[in-house]
Each structure stands twice: as C-alpha cells, then as structure tokens.
Design a protein around this motif. Structure first.
Motif, mmCIF file in Angstrom:
data_model
loop_
_atom_site.group_PDB
_atom_site.id
_atom_site.type_symbol
_atom_site.label_atom_id
_atom_site.label_comp_id
_atom_site.label_asym_id
_atom_site.label_seq_id
_atom_site.Cartn_x
_atom_site.Cartn_y
_atom_site.Cartn_z
ATOM 1 N N GLY A 281 16.061 -29.611 -2.010
ATOM 2 C CA GLY A 281 15.158 -30.294 -2.862
ATOM 3 C C GLY A 281 14.797 -29.338 -4.155
ATOM 4 O O GLY A 281 13.718 -29.343 -4.530
ATOM 5 N N PRO A 282 15.368 -27.959 -4.234
ATOM 6 C CA PRO A 282 14.875 -27.059 -5.190
ATOM 7 C C PRO A 282 15.042 -27.532 -6.479
ATOM 8 O O PRO A 282 15.628 -28.545 -6.815
ATOM 9 N N VAL A 283 14.047 -27.212 -7.252
ATOM 10 C CA VAL A 283 13.887 -27.468 -8.766
ATOM 11 C C VAL A 283 14.344 -26.415 -9.794
ATOM 12 O O VAL A 283 13.813 -25.313 -9.512
ATOM 13 N N LEU A 284 15.184 -26.565 -10.659
ATOM 14 C CA LEU A 284 15.628 -25.749 -11.644
ATOM 15 C C LEU A 284 14.885 -26.089 -12.946
ATOM 16 O O LEU A 284 15.033 -27.054 -13.324
ATOM 17 N N VAL A 285 14.041 -24.890 -13.306
ATOM 18 C CA VAL A 285 13.547 -25.129 -14.698
ATOM 19 C C VAL A 285 13.588 -24.072 -15.484
ATOM 20 O O VAL A 285 14.107 -22.958 -14.881
ATOM 21 N N GLY A 286 13.517 -24.187 -16.847
ATOM 22 C CA GLY A 286 13.750 -22.840 -17.780
ATOM 23 C C GLY A 286 12.430 -22.659 -18.529
ATOM 24 O O GLY A 286 11.590 -23.453 -18.659
ATOM 25 N N LYS A 287 12.346 -21.474 -18.456
ATOM 26 C CA LYS A 287 11.061 -20.867 -19.005
ATOM 27 C C LYS A 287 10.788 -21.493 -20.684
ATOM 28 O O LYS A 287 11.585 -21.732 -21.339
ATOM 29 N N LYS A 288 9.618 -22.230 -20.723
ATOM 30 C CA LYS A 288 9.480 -22.962 -22.046
ATOM 31 C C LYS A 288 10.563 -23.880 -22.484
ATOM 32 O O LYS A 288 10.618 -24.205 -23.504
ATOM 33 N N LYS A 289 11.110 -24.721 -21.395
ATOM 34 C CA LYS A 289 12.216 -25.641 -21.756
ATOM 35 C C LYS A 289 11.560 -26.863 -20.901
ATOM 36 O O LYS A 289 11.049 -26.906 -20.044
ATOM 37 N N LYS A 290 11.928 -27.945 -21.673
ATOM 38 C CA LYS A 290 11.679 -29.277 -20.964
ATOM 39 C C LYS A 290 12.504 -29.723 -20.248
ATOM 40 O O LYS A 290 12.460 -30.758 -19.290
ATOM 41 N N GLN A 291 14.040 -29.264 -20.196
ATOM 42 C CA GLN A 291 15.101 -29.914 -19.280
ATOM 43 C C GLN A 291 14.883 -29.205 -17.846
ATOM 44 O O GLN A 291 14.415 -28.106 -17.769
ATOM 45 N N ALA A 292 15.100 -30.222 -16.844
ATOM 46 C CA ALA A 292 14.643 -29.579 -15.489
ATOM 47 C C ALA A 292 15.834 -30.576 -14.772
ATOM 48 O O ALA A 292 16.483 -31.547 -15.122
ATOM 49 N N ALA A 293 16.044 -30.158 -13.415
ATOM 50 C CA ALA A 293 16.846 -30.756 -12.464
ATOM 51 C C ALA A 293 16.337 -30.572 -10.884
ATOM 52 O O ALA A 293 15.765 -29.395 -10.722
ATOM 53 N N GLN A 294 16.415 -31.495 -10.199
ATOM 54 C CA GLN A 294 16.155 -31.376 -8.826
ATOM 55 C C GLN A 294 17.371 -31.705 -7.787
ATOM 56 O O GLN A 294 17.911 -32.660 -8.057
ATOM 57 N N PHE A 295 17.774 -30.829 -7.079
ATOM 58 C CA PHE A 295 18.821 -30.825 -6.240
ATOM 59 C C PHE A 295 18.681 -31.264 -4.852
ATOM 60 O O PHE A 295 17.603 -31.044 -4.339
ATOM 61 N N HIS A 296 19.093 -32.222 -4.223
ATOM 62 C CA HIS A 296 19.111 -32.956 -3.105
ATOM 63 C C HIS A 296 20.209 -32.583 -1.902
ATOM 64 O O HIS A 296 21.247 -32.582 -2.521
ATOM 65 N N SER A 297 19.982 -32.415 -0.843
ATOM 66 C CA SER A 297 20.819 -31.938 0.073
ATOM 67 C C SER A 297 21.830 -33.375 0.587
ATOM 68 O O SER A 297 23.044 -33.209 1.160
ATOM 69 N N ASN A 298 21.594 -34.469 -0.042
ATOM 70 C CA ASN A 298 22.637 -35.711 0.175
ATOM 71 C C ASN A 298 23.770 -35.653 -0.976
ATOM 72 O O ASN A 298 24.467 -36.521 -1.073
ATOM 73 N N GLY A 299 23.767 -34.387 -1.724
ATOM 74 C CA GLY A 299 24.577 -34.146 -2.812
ATOM 75 C C GLY A 299 24.314 -34.737 -4.265
ATOM 76 O O GLY A 299 25.396 -34.541 -5.021
ATOM 77 N N TRP A 300 23.272 -35.080 -4.498
ATOM 78 C CA TRP A 300 22.781 -35.874 -5.812
ATOM 79 C C TRP A 300 21.793 -34.693 -6.486
ATOM 80 O O TRP A 300 21.065 -33.903 -5.674
ATOM 81 N N VAL A 301 21.798 -34.944 -7.538
ATOM 82 C CA VAL A 301 20.731 -34.141 -8.328
ATOM 83 C C VAL A 301 20.196 -35.211 -9.398
ATOM 84 O O VAL A 301 21.073 -36.004 -9.897
ATOM 85 N N ASN A 302 18.723 -34.977 -9.553
ATOM 86 C CA ASN A 302 17.943 -35.699 -10.616
ATOM 87 C C ASN A 302 18.027 -34.998 -11.766
ATOM 88 O O ASN A 302 17.501 -33.746 -11.689
ATOM 89 N N LEU A 303 18.355 -35.374 -12.832
ATOM 90 C CA LEU A 303 18.000 -34.669 -14.218
ATOM 91 C C LEU A 303 16.754 -34.979 -14.811
ATOM 92 O O LEU A 303 16.426 -36.479 -14.802
ATOM 93 N N LEU A 304 15.879 -34.113 -15.088
ATOM 94 C CA LEU A 304 14.539 -34.563 -15.541
ATOM 95 C C LEU A 304 14.081 -33.912 -16.715
ATOM 96 O O LEU A 304 14.721 -33.053 -17.532
ATOM 97 N N LEU A 305 12.976 -34.391 -17.283
ATOM 98 C CA LEU A 305 12.332 -33.923 -18.484
ATOM 99 C C LEU A 305 10.941 -33.564 -18.445
ATOM 100 O O LEU A 305 10.301 -34.537 -17.892
ATOM 101 N N ARG A 306 10.542 -32.452 -18.400
ATOM 102 C CA ARG A 306 9.047 -32.157 -18.107
ATOM 103 C C ARG A 306 8.276 -32.425 -19.524
ATOM 104 O O ARG A 306 8.710 -32.459 -20.709
ATOM 105 N N ALA A 307 7.127 -32.703 -19.244
ATOM 106 C CA ALA A 307 6.184 -33.109 -20.436
ATOM 107 C C ALA A 307 6.089 -31.808 -20.926
ATOM 108 O O ALA A 307 5.833 -30.698 -20.678
#
Length: 160
Positions: A133-159
């Motif tokens: 379940g780790p979340v990848l975020v960038g400093k001062k960036k809106k793009q993000a992602a959360q990885f799951h142990s089932n082999g999927w990743v959710n692409l996200l946008l931070r407000a």
C-alpha cells in the motif's frame, strides 16, 4: 532528518543482486528519521491515519476525486519481467516530473524514503518489494500513485 538505511529491517531489498541497485543509486535512497517521516506522512498522506491499510475515503488517497480515470494499472507483470523500466502508462502519468524531482515513497507514518525521481525510476523494482500500500508522491507535485500487493497501482492526483 535521515537515518542509515541499515536501520530499516528490510534494507535487504536494496542490496539484492536481482534487482540490482547500483552503489551510486543506493547512496541516493534516504530513509527519513521517524520524526521527519511522520511529518511527511501528515503533510502528504494523512493527518489521521498512520498506515495505508487504515486510510478511508476521508483521506485524499482514497477519495474518488483523486482517482485518475482509467488509472488502475498492473505493475507486477512488468516487475516480474526482464523489462527494467516502469510501465509506459505509469511513466506517462508522471511525465511532468524531472529526474531531479524529490519524491517520497511512503510505506507508513514511520517509514518514508526520500529519493530523486530519476533514481526511483531505475530502482523501482527494489522499492516494490515493499508493496503493501505505499504511496508515491512528489514534493510540490500533484501526481501520485498507490501500489498494492495484488499487483495493481492506482494513479492519483492530489488536490493543489
């Protein structure tokens, strides 16, 4: 601000031969101190919950508005393959990031890694041994992602 990588009980993920993390890249993977990790977690992930398993739709990571349409991708097949780079669809989501962008790989409130995007792209297979379940975020960036142990990743946008 940082602690030695050897303080992390699973530091072996970065010292394996497969996938190989080059010594120069290993030096650029920084484990934040627990205090700094907690601050990054509160600032970028959740003020209320300390672990990805506990996040709810009140946290931006789980909020419907943060989910990118068609933003659920399979990462594990590429991870298991000989392909070294992240899946193209994943990289497209982060196209605005330069290789020098500071990113945080947030496992939970006590374990957060800081690394440059260019280094993460080369070492992602090692990081994804930590796929609960780790979340990848960038400093001062809106793009993000959360990885799951089932082999999927959710692409996200931070407000913003």
């Amino acid at each position: 601000m940082y602690q030695p990588l050897d303080c992390f009980p699973k530091s072996w993920v970065f010292k394996r031969n497969d996938p190989k993390v080059e010594p120069a890249d290993l030096q650029e993977i920084r484990l934040l101190s627990e205090g700094r990790a907690g601050q990054v977690w509160r600032d970028y992930i959740s003020e209320e919950h300390t672990h990805p398993d506990h996040l709810t739709d009140k946290d931006w990571v789980k909020a419907v508005k943060a989910q990118v349409p068609s933003g659920k991708l399979q990462w594990e097949k590429v991870w298991d393959s000989e392909q070294l780079s992240l899946p193209d669809e994943f990289l497209s989501h982060f196209a605005a990031w330069g290789d020098d962008t500071t990113v945080f790989f947030c496992c939970h409130s006590d374990v957060v890694f800081e690394v440059k995007w260019g280094v993460f792209k080369r070492t992602w297979k090692a990081f994804l041994f930590l796929d609960n379940g780790p979340v990848l975020v960038g400093k001062k960036k809106k793009q993000a992602a959360q990885f799951h142990s089932n082999g999927w990743v959710n692409l996200l946008l931070r407000a913003s």
